[in-house]
Design an enzyme around this catalytic site. Structure first.
Site, PDB file in Angstrom:
ATOM      1  N   HIS A 209      51.159  45.318  42.223  1.00  0.00           N
ATOM      2  CA  HIS A 209      50.013  44.759  41.547  1.00  0.00           C
ATOM      3  C   HIS A 209      50.469  43.365  40.846  1.00  0.00           C
ATOM      4  O   HIS A 209      49.725  42.447  41.008  1.00  0.00           O
ATOM      5  CB  HIS A 209      49.830  45.860  40.221  1.00  0.00           C
ATOM      6  CG  HIS A 209      49.026  45.271  39.290  1.00  0.00           C
ATOM      7  ND1 HIS A 209      47.727  45.872  38.930  1.00  0.00           N
ATOM      8  CD2 HIS A 209      49.107  44.378  38.361  1.00  0.00           C
ATOM      9  CE1 HIS A 209      47.223  45.051  37.936  1.00  0.00           C
ATOM     10  NE2 HIS A 209      47.858  44.257  37.595  1.00  0.00           N
ATOM     11  N   GLU A 210      51.691  43.195  40.338  1.00  0.00           N
ATOM     12  CA  GLU A 210      52.386  42.295  40.028  1.00  0.00           C
ATOM     13  C   GLU A 210      52.405  41.027  40.832  1.00  0.00           C
ATOM     14  O   GLU A 210      52.307  39.929  40.725  1.00  0.00           O
ATOM     15  CB  GLU A 210      53.588  42.304  38.981  1.00  0.00           C
ATOM     16  CG  GLU A 210      53.460  43.024  37.710  1.00  0.00           C
ATOM     17  CD  GLU A 210      52.696  42.665  36.718  1.00  0.00           C
ATOM     18  OE1 GLU A 210      52.557  41.469  36.517  1.00  0.00           O
ATOM     19  OE2 GLU A 210      52.160  43.581  36.052  1.00  0.00           O
TER      20      GLU A 210
ATOM     21  N   HIS B 269      49.287  39.477  41.738  1.00  0.00           N
ATOM     22  CA  HIS B 269      49.013  37.989  40.738  1.00  0.00           C
ATOM     23  C   HIS B 269      49.979  36.794  40.945  1.00  0.00           C
ATOM     24  O   HIS B 269      49.505  35.888  41.111  1.00  0.00           O
ATOM     25  CB  HIS B 269      49.609  38.494  39.372  1.00  0.00           C
ATOM     26  CG  HIS B 269      48.725  39.517  38.502  1.00  0.00           C
ATOM     27  ND1 HIS B 269      47.303  39.432  38.399  1.00  0.00           N
ATOM     28  CD2 HIS B 269      49.137  40.764  37.718  1.00  0.00           C
ATOM     29  CE1 HIS B 269      46.895  40.335  37.610  1.00  0.00           C
ATOM     30  NE2 HIS B 269      47.819  41.185  37.369  1.00  0.00           N
TER      31      HIS B 269
ATOM     32  N   ASP C 240      44.828  42.063  32.244  1.00  0.00           N
ATOM     33  CA  ASP C 240      44.160  41.377  33.158  1.00  0.00           C
ATOM     34  C   ASP C 240      42.493  41.294  32.974  1.00  0.00           C
ATOM     35  O   ASP C 240      42.088  40.180  33.144  1.00  0.00           O
ATOM     36  CB  ASP C 240      44.499  42.099  34.512  1.00  0.00           C
ATOM     37  CG  ASP C 240      45.862  42.145  34.755  1.00  0.00           C
ATOM     38  OD1 ASP C 240      46.621  41.277  34.626  1.00  0.00           O
ATOM     39  OD2 ASP C 240      46.370  43.148  35.613  1.00  0.00           O
TER      40      ASP C 240
HETATM   41 ZN   LIG Z   1      47.946  42.989  36.045  1.00  0.00          ZN
END
Ligand SMILES: [Zn+2]
Length: 377
Positions: A80-81, A84, A183
């Protein structure tokens, strides 16, 4: 971040682990292992499947599965990171590191002014990735009976995939709540920032974020969930900080150090007795002076430096005995926002301004806040 160590690099981004992360994996493994029969029926109900639980509930296997699921969860958080970060990097933004902490991951992204259009996609990429991971886990769950002949082993794999599908989809939903600085809140701010100045958008998003934090906190208290209370706390603090930083950045935009520094500078010599420095402080109402030795900056002496010395010793000591010689300085053209950032980071109240080796002015925190008050008006 203190207490973190580096485990390697991925796509050129340093990956760090915080020590709290190493504690949380066994705790999660234990929590998942302890009520495994409950979650087995939850997974089979949610996905409308039969899970053979012969092996799942035997001996140490619940805790082993708990461990695998905990690691899988954090791998999901990491990806997930990474999502980004990779979107950010494609837009030319520097990624300092990704750190895994006990409550998830944090990507340290260079905080220069980001185009709202970039931030929108950057913020959306993480939850989108969590959704994809959740769907992949669910697909694997349905594929498992075709891959394993032994129903007991297939049962273990289905349970693990099903649990990870639920966790990743929860991450997707939870992160998309408009609770800035999470987020969803960043997506909201980016959306607002296309229509109004960034500091206004941030202020609205952070008010909404604080509202969510209060709601999370109350729910956490009612159902007695320490994790939810902790998350609420982080959101509340984070929302306030980020909103302040954006406001300061806005108010101090295009102001350089030379425009607001004080001059001429009252300085002292290394050989001046401390008692004289104290009377100079009374006279001038300044709480710190640069120390100049033959025209060059030798150090800085502040009230803090003086209060480290006992009042008896002060009579016999000179500036050079207690001054701070490792001085941070700025150039006249440095942005004032940088000065404020340095002062906050190192907890100092004043920075000398240097040109061609000599001190031409001094900038203090109170000067910066006065300028901000004036510009706010
Ligand atoms: Zn996030």
């Amino acid at each position: 971040m203190d207490g973190s160590f580096r485990i390697g690099r991925l796509f050129g981004i340093p990956v760090m682990i915080h020590f709290t992360f190493l504690l949380i994996i066994p705790i999660f493994a234990w929590l998942i292992g302890t009520d495994i029969s409950y979650t087995v029926s939850m997974v089979s109900d949610l996905f409308h499947i039969q899970i053979d639980d012969q092996l799942i509930t035997q001996g140490y296997i619940p805790y082993l599965l708990g461990f695998v699921i905990a690691c899988g969860l954090f791998l999901g958080v990491f990806i997930h990171e990474l999502a980004h970060s990779l979107i950010a990097r494609r837009a030319g933004i520097t990624i300092n590191s990704i750190t895994l902490l006990f409550f998830g991951g944090v990507a340290s992204i260079d905080d220069r002014e980001t185009d709202p259009r970039v931030e929108f996609w950057m913020a959306l990429a993480g939850p989108a990735m969590s959704l994809v991971l959740g769907l992949i886990s669910a697909a694997l769950l349905y594929a498992t009976p075709f891959l394993f002949n032994d129903p007991a082993i297939a049962g273990m794999v289905m349970y693990t995939c099903g649990y990870l599908a639920i966790l990743n989809i929860l991450l997707f939903i939870f992160n998309l709540l408009p609770a800035f600085p999470m987020d969803g809140g960043r997506v909201l701010r980016a959306y607002l920032a296309l229509r109004m100045p960034l500091h206004k958008a941030t202020s609205i998003a952070s008010t909404v974020g604080k509202g969510f934090a209060v709601i999370f906190g109350l729910i956490g208290l009612v159902i007695f969930s320490p994790i939810l209370i902790l998350i609420a706390f982080f959101i509340y603090i984070g929302a306030g900080q980020e909103s302040d930083v954006t406001r300061y950045k806005f108010l101090l935009r295009d102001v350089t150090t030379k425009e607001i520094m004080s001059r001429p500078v009252i300085s002292v010599q290394p050989g001046m007795p401390l008692t004289e420095v104290i009377s100079l402080m009374y006279q001038t109402k300044h709480l710190g002076f640069p120390v100049i030795d033959r025209g060059y900056l030798a150090g800085i002496i502040t009230l803090d430096d003086l209060s480290r010395v006992s009042s008896i010793d002060r009579d016999a000591m000179q500036v050079k005995d207690t001054m701070t010689s490792d001085v941070i300085t700025l150039t006249p053209d440095a942005p004032v926002f940088d000065a404020l950032r340095i002062m906050t980071e190192y907890n100092i109240g004043r920075i000398p301004v240097i040109e061609n080796g000599s001190v031409i002015g001094i900038i203090t925190k109170s000067d910066i806040f006065t300028v901000m008050e004036l510009r706010e008006m």
